[in-house]
Design an enzyme around this catalytic site. Structure first.
Site, short mmCIF file in Angstrom:
data_model
loop_
_atom_site.label_atom_id
_atom_site.label_comp_id
_atom_site.label_asym_id
_atom_site.label_seq_id
_atom_site.Cartn_x
_atom_site.Cartn_y
_atom_site.Cartn_z
CB CYS A 9 -0.94 -0.05 1.12
SG CYS A 9 -0.21 0.00 2.70
CG ASN A 12 4.37 -1.71 5.21
OD1 ASN A 12 5.51 -1.95 5.36
ND2 ASN A 12 3.45 -2.66 5.17
CB CYS A 14 -3.54 1.58 7.16
SG CYS A 14 -3.53 2.97 8.11
NE ARG A 15 -4.45 1.61 1.71
CZ ARG A 15 -4.35 2.38 0.67
NH1 ARG A 15 -5.16 2.29 -0.40
NH2 ARG A 15 -3.14 3.05 0.71
CB SER A 16 0.31 -3.46 2.91
OG SER A 16 1.16 -2.64 3.49
#
Ligand code: 4NP
Length: 156
Positions: A9, A12, A14-16
Site C-alpha cells: 500500500c 505500510n 494500515c491496509r497492507s
C-alpha cells in the site's frame, strides 16, 4: 514452486499490514503457514520502522488478528526477486510498482482485490477517515484473502 506474497500500500501502516496479518492467520488455520511466505511494504517511506497504525491494530484485534509485531518498510526492487505475488491495494500503488517492475519479473503483479468477490478493485485508504474505513478494509481484505487461498494453487 514455492509461493511468496508481498502486499503493498502507500504507508505500510494500515491496509497492507492488515492484509499481511489476515493472510497469515488464514494460512495458519489451514496448516499452510509453512508453505507461503508473507510480507508487506509501502511505496512510501514516511512510516518506515513504525508499527501499524493504532486504529488498524485495534480494529484487527477485534477480529482476532494480531498486527502488533509488524513493522513498516518501503518496497524495493529486490522484492521482485523475492516474491512470486506482489499485490497492490489500489491503482496508484500498482502504477508505482509497474514503474519498478524488472523486465524479467515473471511473477504476478496485480490488485489484491482481483481475488475478491465484492465487486471492488481498490481497498480505500482509511488513514484520514473514521472507524468505518478500518472495518471496510477488514471486510475487503478477509474476502480477498479467501479468494487468494482458493486460487493460488497451493501444493497438496
Ligand atoms: P496505508 O495508509 O497506505 O493503508 O498504510 C496510509 C498511511 C499513511 C499515509 C497515507 C496512507 N500517510 O500519508 O502518511
Amino acid at each position: 514452486m514455492s509461493i511468496s506474497v508481498l502486499f503493498v500500500c502507500l504507508g505500510n501502516i494500515c491496509r497492507s499490514p492488515t492484509a499481511h496479518g489476515v493472510l497469515l492467520r488464514k494460512l495458519s488455520e489451514r496448516g499452510l503457514g509453512q508453505r507461503v511466505q508473507v510480507d508487506s511494504a509501502g511505496t512510501g517511506a514516511w512510516h518506515a520502522g513504525e508499527p501499524p497504525d493504532r486504529r488498524a491494530q485495534r480494529h484487527a484485534a477485534t477480529r482476532g488478528y494480531d498486527l502488533s509485531g509488524l513493522g513498516a518498510r518501503q518496497v524495493e526492487s529486490a522484492d521482485f526477486r523475492r516474491f512470486t505475488h506482489i499485490l497492490a491495494m489500489d491503482r496508484a500503488n500498482l502504477a508505482d510498482l509497474e514503474q519498478m517492475r524488472p523486465a524479467d519479473f515473471s511473477g504476478e503483479l496485480a490488485l489484491f482485490l482481483s481475488y475478491g468477490s465484492r465487486g471492488l478493485l481498490e481497498v480505500p485508504d482509511p488513514y484520514y477517515g473514521g472507524a468505518q474505513g478500518f472495518e471496510e478494509v477488514l471486510d475487503l481484505v478477509e474476502d480477498a484473502a479467501e479468494g487468494l487461498i482458493a486460487r493460488i494453487g497451493l501444493p497438496a
